[in-house]
Enzyme design. Sequence first.
Site, mmCIF file in Angstrom:
data_model
loop_
_atom_site.group_PDB
_atom_site.id
_atom_site.type_symbol
_atom_site.label_atom_id
_atom_site.label_comp_id
_atom_site.label_asym_id
_atom_site.label_seq_id
_atom_site.Cartn_x
_atom_site.Cartn_y
_atom_site.Cartn_z
ATOM 1 C CG ASP A 187 -0.281 0.131 2.555
ATOM 2 O OD1 ASP A 187 0.791 -0.485 2.734
ATOM 3 O OD2 ASP A 187 -0.804 0.841 3.447
ATOM 4 C CD GLU A 236 4.125 0.966 7.080
ATOM 5 O OE1 GLU A 236 4.835 1.321 8.009
ATOM 6 O OE2 GLU A 236 3.781 1.759 6.181
HETATM 7 N N1 BES Z 1 8.635 3.428 5.329
HETATM 8 C C1 BES Z 1 7.922 4.085 6.369
HETATM 9 C C2 BES Z 1 8.606 3.982 7.704
HETATM 10 C C3 BES Z 1 9.821 4.852 7.839
HETATM 11 C C4 BES Z 1 9.763 6.178 7.523
HETATM 12 C C5 BES Z 1 10.969 4.329 8.308
HETATM 13 C C6 BES Z 1 10.875 6.977 7.655
HETATM 14 C C7 BES Z 1 12.066 5.114 8.449
HETATM 15 C C8 BES Z 1 12.037 6.440 8.112
HETATM 16 C C9 BES Z 1 6.529 3.528 6.509
HETATM 17 O O1 BES Z 1 5.933 3.206 5.292
HETATM 18 C C10 BES Z 1 5.658 4.588 7.138
HETATM 19 O O2 BES Z 1 5.505 5.619 6.557
HETATM 20 N N2 BES Z 1 5.093 4.321 8.292
HETATM 21 C C11 BES Z 1 4.160 5.173 8.908
HETATM 22 C C12 BES Z 1 3.470 4.358 9.950
HETATM 23 C C13 BES Z 1 2.241 4.961 10.556
HETATM 24 C C14 BES Z 1 1.204 5.289 9.551
HETATM 25 C C15 BES Z 1 1.688 4.047 11.619
HETATM 26 C C16 BES Z 1 4.846 6.390 9.502
HETATM 27 O O3 BES Z 1 5.978 6.290 9.986
HETATM 28 O O4 BES Z 1 4.259 7.471 9.452
HETATM 29 ZN ZN ZN Z 2 5.279 5.163 4.411
#
Ligand code: BES
Ligand code: ZN
Length: 462
Positions: free
Chosen positions: A90, A155
């Site tokens: 997603d 996710e």
């Molecule tokens: N790939 C990211 C996580 C991430 C972002 C890791 C920046 C390291 C650095 C992931 O897809 C993401 O965006 N996660 C969300 C999770 C939330 C919606 C619960 C986030 O971090 O905002």
């Molecule tokens: Zn993300």
Amino acid sequence: MRINDVIEYIDRNSEEFLAQLIEFLRIPSVSTDPKRKEDVTRAAEFTADQLRLAGMTRVEIVATPGHPIVYGERVEDPSLPTVLVYGHYDVQPEDPVELWESPPFEPTVRNGELFARGAADDKGQVMIHFKSAQAYVQTQGRLPVNMKFLIEGEEEIGSDHLDRFVKENAELLSCDAVVISDTTMFSRDVPSLCYGLRGLAYVQLEVRGPNRDLHSGSFGGPVDNPAQVLARMLTSMKDQDDRITIPGFYDKVRELTTREREEFARLPFDAEAFKKDLGVQALAGEKGYTTLEQVWARPTLEVNGMISGFVGEGAKTVLPALAMAKVSMRLVPDQNPKEIEDLFVDYVRRIAPQTVEVAVTPMHGGRPWVASLDHPILQAAADAVEKGFGKRPVFQREGGSIPVVSTFTELLKVPTVMMGIGLPDENAHAPNEKLDLGHFYKGIKSSAYFLDILAKKRDEVE
Ligand code: BES
Ligand code: ZN
């Protein structure tokens, strides 16, 4: 196993891999948008097709009350180590769409970079593991280790249904290590492996005043203004040192050790380049902590968006009936999202004036995660990245969140390797998201080397 043949296959098929990634990126699998539900399902089907192409012998699309989970596996020999790859198909919404230089769902290559929503987060990054598996199965007729894939579609909206799936299927998912590519490297010249993520508590805060919008001349003064009440409440949540003022907020924060602070300080962080890239004159943040400490290991509170009253062209004299803000709090070990949410609600109730009604709606959350660096598998991963990228990776933490990681640690009781190949300027969640194609191919090779090293080091790693 002839790793050279595997690497050669990756080189020979690079165009084909790119074409498939482009096809994947054309699917607007925006999980938060109900209108895109069918597209999200299509992306799950595409993922399942990719897993079959990669040689997985069992592939299933598992329905959930939300978006489907895609599972795939190829078990060569139960006595070999088993790697579980996690990722997500997603993506985040594409808006503001007018700021994209090429349309978000029409992937375009410019200067060795592929521009599209999801290019780095996370379709391009999950693809590296599909392709390394495919390269083994196609050239060697088998994988050097057993592989399982768990690729989800929620996710970006908090992985609501995944924890339950992991709980109920711990046996199916049993493995020796989890591998995830959904983070960024330290910089273009400094590859890295990530050993910590922040958690998240995300809430919507609404302030209601009068029962309808009012003429600001006739009513402004005696009738309190929800936009200003909201602004006052939000600004009261941080003090002058950028410390969060919600009582109890820091109670469970694990302080950085001297050793970790020293290690962060040794990393080649360039504050001037950081400011220049972002177009800001000066940096803010919690006093007493460096930029890397603030992002990786300190909690924060951010307004993600606000809306109230008249925001169109021109001027309109109005006293709005309603004001709303979306607020996220990034958390660090050992803060708990539910507890932080409760503290936020208590605080808002306490500071809200009697002139308005306030409501807090929890959105999603995730627990923070930090791993020990002692496990030998991290050295195996570092060796693999060194071979793939030609440079030894550093270890770093990250400020973003991947909610299921702490669940893996807790339930599967195995180490997680965060082998991200994104870059800090990849524009994740923003217009012009991109993936460096050099990194994409090096990522596929790193993944291939990792499997090879694991197979050879099996006694050490298990
Ligand atoms: N790939 C990211 C996580 C991430 C972002 C890791 C920046 C390291 C650095 C992931 O897809 C993401 O965006 N996660 C969300 C999770 C939330 C919606 C619960 C986030 O971090 O905002
Ligand atoms: Zn993300």
